[in-house]
Design a protein around this motif. Structure first.
Motif, PDB file in Angstrom:
ATOM      1  N   GLN A  50       0.844  -1.307  -0.044  1.00 52.13           N
ATOM      2  CA  GLN A  50       0.102  -0.179  -0.083  1.00 52.13           C
ATOM      3  C   GLN A  50       0.899   1.102   0.049  1.00 52.13           C
ATOM      4  O   GLN A  50       1.883   1.545   0.765  1.00 52.13           O
ATOM      5  CB  GLN A  50      -0.878   0.187   1.314  1.00 52.13           C
ATOM      6  CG  GLN A  50      -1.665   1.263   1.323  1.00 52.13           C
ATOM      7  CD  GLN A  50      -2.596   1.405   2.525  1.00 52.13           C
ATOM      8  OE1 GLN A  50      -2.579   0.026   3.503  1.00 52.13           O
ATOM      9  NE2 GLN A  50      -3.523   2.089   2.625  1.00 52.13           N
ATOM     10  N   VAL A  51       0.429   2.026  -1.005  1.00 52.64           N
ATOM     11  CA  VAL A  51       1.126   3.279  -1.129  1.00 52.64           C
ATOM     12  C   VAL A  51       0.708   4.353  -0.195  1.00 52.64           C
ATOM     13  O   VAL A  51      -0.498   4.851  -0.169  1.00 52.64           O
ATOM     14  CB  VAL A  51       1.364   3.824  -2.573  1.00 52.64           C
ATOM     15  CG1 VAL A  51       2.261   5.063  -2.770  1.00 52.64           C
ATOM     16  CG2 VAL A  51       2.194   2.664  -3.539  1.00 52.64           C
ATOM     17  N   GLN A  52       1.660   5.043   0.600  1.00 49.89           N
ATOM     18  CA  GLN A  52       1.220   6.211   1.239  1.00 49.89           C
ATOM     19  C   GLN A  52       1.972   7.254   1.228  1.00 49.89           C
ATOM     20  O   GLN A  52       3.282   7.079   1.265  1.00 49.89           O
ATOM     21  CB  GLN A  52       1.003   5.730   2.730  1.00 49.89           C
ATOM     22  CG  GLN A  52      -0.203   4.942   3.173  1.00 49.89           C
ATOM     23  CD  GLN A  52      -0.321   4.833   4.686  1.00 49.89           C
ATOM     24  OE1 GLN A  52       0.517   4.665   5.270  1.00 49.89           O
ATOM     25  NE2 GLN A  52      -1.548   4.897   4.954  1.00 49.89           N
ATOM     26  N   LEU A  53       1.467   8.392   1.101  1.00 47.96           N
ATOM     27  CA  LEU A  53       2.116   9.823   1.075  1.00 47.96           C
ATOM     28  C   LEU A  53       1.630  10.613   2.312  1.00 47.96           C
ATOM     29  O   LEU A  53       0.261  10.859   2.517  1.00 47.96           O
ATOM     30  CB  LEU A  53       2.069  10.457  -0.387  1.00 47.96           C
ATOM     31  CG  LEU A  53       2.542   9.834  -1.625  1.00 47.96           C
ATOM     32  CD1 LEU A  53       2.193  10.702  -2.763  1.00 47.96           C
ATOM     33  CD2 LEU A  53       4.040   9.462  -1.533  1.00 47.96           C
ATOM     34  N   VAL A  54       2.656  11.120   2.959  1.00 47.52           N
ATOM     35  CA  VAL A  54       2.261  11.957   4.215  1.00 47.52           C
ATOM     36  C   VAL A  54       3.006  13.203   4.262  1.00 47.52           C
ATOM     37  O   VAL A  54       4.145  13.390   4.207  1.00 47.52           O
ATOM     38  CB  VAL A  54       2.698  11.059   5.666  1.00 47.52           C
ATOM     39  CG1 VAL A  54       2.235  11.895   6.619  1.00 47.52           C
ATOM     40  CG2 VAL A  54       1.898   9.909   5.435  1.00 47.52           C
ATOM     41  N   GLU A  55       2.361  14.570   4.043  1.00 47.74           N
ATOM     42  CA  GLU A  55       2.677  15.675   3.961  1.00 47.74           C
ATOM     43  C   GLU A  55       3.037  16.179   5.517  1.00 47.74           C
ATOM     44  O   GLU A  55       2.133  15.967   6.037  1.00 47.74           O
ATOM     45  CB  GLU A  55       1.896  16.595   3.059  1.00 47.74           C
ATOM     46  CG  GLU A  55       1.760  16.293   1.628  1.00 47.74           C
ATOM     47  CD  GLU A  55       0.510  15.560   1.281  1.00 47.74           C
ATOM     48  OE1 GLU A  55       0.095  15.847   0.250  1.00 47.74           O
ATOM     49  OE2 GLU A  55      -0.181  14.850   2.230  1.00 47.74           O
ATOM     50  N   SER A  56       3.928  17.196   5.554  1.00 45.12           N
ATOM     51  CA  SER A  56       4.103  17.998   6.892  1.00 45.12           C
ATOM     52  C   SER A  56       4.614  19.134   6.305  1.00 45.12           C
ATOM     53  O   SER A  56       5.130  19.271   5.408  1.00 45.12           O
ATOM     54  CB  SER A  56       4.813  17.033   7.875  1.00 45.12           C
ATOM     55  OG  SER A  56       6.133  16.774   7.351  1.00 45.12           O
ATOM     56  N   GLY A  57       4.530  20.172   7.449  1.00 40.93           N
ATOM     57  CA  GLY A  57       5.596  21.381   7.540  1.00 40.93           C
ATOM     58  C   GLY A  57       4.603  22.534   7.034  1.00 40.93           C
ATOM     59  O   GLY A  57       5.108  23.726   7.092  1.00 40.93           O
ATOM     60  N   GLY A  58       3.228  22.404   6.646  1.00 40.30           N
ATOM     61  CA  GLY A  58       2.591  23.567   6.783  1.00 40.30           C
ATOM     62  C   GLY A  58       2.244  24.338   7.846  1.00 40.30           C
ATOM     63  O   GLY A  58       2.478  23.843   9.002  1.00 40.30           O
ATOM     64  N   GLY A  59       1.347  25.485   7.613  1.00 42.94           N
ATOM     65  CA  GLY A  59       1.186  26.366   8.883  1.00 42.94           C
ATOM     66  C   GLY A  59       0.835  27.406   8.518  1.00 42.94           C
ATOM     67  O   GLY A  59       0.571  27.917   7.252  1.00 42.94           O
ATOM     68  N   LEU A  60       0.706  28.403   9.497  1.00 41.14           N
ATOM     69  CA  LEU A  60       0.535  29.774   9.200  1.00 41.14           C
ATOM     70  C   LEU A  60       1.925  30.888   9.595  1.00 41.14           C
ATOM     71  O   LEU A  60       2.511  30.569  10.149  1.00 41.14           O
ATOM     72  CB  LEU A  60      -0.481  30.369  10.627  1.00 41.14           C
ATOM     73  CG  LEU A  60      -0.814  31.777  10.643  1.00 41.14           C
ATOM     74  CD1 LEU A  60      -1.418  32.419   9.345  1.00 41.14           C
ATOM     75  CD2 LEU A  60      -1.349  32.032  11.916  1.00 41.14           C
ATOM     76  N   VAL A  61       1.982  31.501   8.327  1.00 39.85           N
ATOM     77  CA  VAL A  61       3.302  32.364   8.100  1.00 39.85           C
ATOM     78  C   VAL A  61       2.827  33.807   7.640  1.00 39.85           C
ATOM     79  O   VAL A  61       1.930  33.773   6.933  1.00 39.85           O
ATOM     80  CB  VAL A  61       4.217  31.582   7.171  1.00 39.85           C
ATOM     81  CG1 VAL A  61       3.744  31.763   6.006  1.00 39.85           C
ATOM     82  CG2 VAL A  61       5.528  32.290   7.481  1.00 39.85           C
ATOM     83  N   GLN A  62       3.502  34.748   8.132  1.00 45.39           N
ATOM     84  CA  GLN A  62       3.266  36.007   7.776  1.00 45.39           C
ATOM     85  C   GLN A  62       3.963  36.149   6.117  1.00 45.39           C
ATOM     86  O   GLN A  62       5.059  35.379   5.831  1.00 45.39           O
ATOM     87  CB  GLN A  62       3.972  36.902   8.575  1.00 45.39           C
ATOM     88  CG  GLN A  62       3.379  37.209   9.636  1.00 45.39           C
ATOM     89  CD  GLN A  62       4.015  38.532  10.721  1.00 45.39           C
ATOM     90  OE1 GLN A  62       4.987  38.758  10.484  1.00 45.39           O
ATOM     91  NE2 GLN A  62       3.134  38.813  11.517  1.00 45.39           N
ATOM     92  N   ALA A  63       3.523  37.276   5.449  1.00 46.12           N
ATOM     93  CA  ALA A  63       3.990  37.326   4.155  1.00 46.12           C
ATOM     94  C   ALA A  63       5.319  37.615   4.018  1.00 46.12           C
ATOM     95  O   ALA A  63       5.906  38.228   4.981  1.00 46.12           O
ATOM     96  CB  ALA A  63       3.204  38.487   3.418  1.00 46.12           C
ATOM     97  N   GLY A  64       6.239  37.114   3.159  1.00 42.79           N
ATOM     98  CA  GLY A  64       7.764  37.150   3.079  1.00 42.79           C
ATOM     99  C   GLY A  64       8.314  36.052   4.035  1.00 42.79           C
ATOM    100  O   GLY A  64       9.350  35.980   3.800  1.00 42.79           O
ATOM    101  N   GLY A  65       7.629  35.386   4.647  1.00 47.63           N
ATOM    102  CA  GLY A  65       8.315  34.220   5.465  1.00 47.63           C
ATOM    103  C   GLY A  65       8.658  32.943   4.549  1.00 47.63           C
ATOM    104  O   GLY A  65       8.157  33.017   3.285  1.00 47.63           O
ATOM    105  N   SER A  66       9.090  31.846   5.110  1.00 49.17           N
ATOM    106  CA  SER A  66       9.214  30.534   4.538  1.00 49.17           C
ATOM    107  C   SER A  66       8.541  29.474   5.055  1.00 49.17           C
ATOM    108  O   SER A  66       8.335  29.355   6.549  1.00 49.17           O
ATOM    109  CB  SER A  66      10.834  30.721   4.604  1.00 49.17           C
ATOM    110  OG  SER A  66      11.513  31.624   3.689  1.00 49.17           O
TER     111      SER A  66
END
Length: 124
Positions: A1-17
């Motif tokens: 079974q293939v699984q892809l798990v994303e992480s790292g999203g969130g709330l950031v101010q404009a200009g951020g990374s």
């Protein structure tokens, strides 16, 4: 079974990374093209970036060129999307996906496995 798990999203101010990660299991992603897509509320899903299995072919949508970088760590079976100089219009749910071939277009139909998505919100 293939699984892809994303992480790292969130709330950031404009200009951020932010750096999104997509960890794969059940498939050796080095053999396939991978893509990052995003879908903003009320809009169609669009391909943000594509990376061929060899790395010789890379695509970025015009709106992110020079700001986003796709990469992969084959030893970790993981794909990344480094997002710099973020803008409010980058706000969306971001999905990673693996294609059926070593290179793929921007069409979601060419990708057969998808992650669950991670929310990126950029405040002004």
């Amino acid at each position: 079974q293939v699984q892809l798990v994303e992480s790292g999203g969130g709330l950031v101010q404009a200009g951020g990374s932010l750096r999104l990660s997509c960890a794969a299991s059940g498939r050796t992603i080095s053999r396939y093209a991978v893509g990052w897509f995003r879908q903003a509320q009320g809009k169609e899903r669009e391909c943000v970036s594509m990376h061929s299995s060899s790395g010789r072919s890379t695509y970025y949508v015009d709106s992110v060129k020079g700001r986003f970088t796709i990469s992969r760590d084959n030893a970790k079976n993981t794909v990344y999307l480094q997002m710099n100089s973020l803008k409010p219009e980058d706000t969306a749910v971001y999905y990673c996906a693996t294609a059926r071939a070593v290179v793929a277009s921007t069409s979601p139909g060419e990708y057969d496995y998808w992650g669950q998505g991670t929310q990126v919100t950029v405040s002004s």
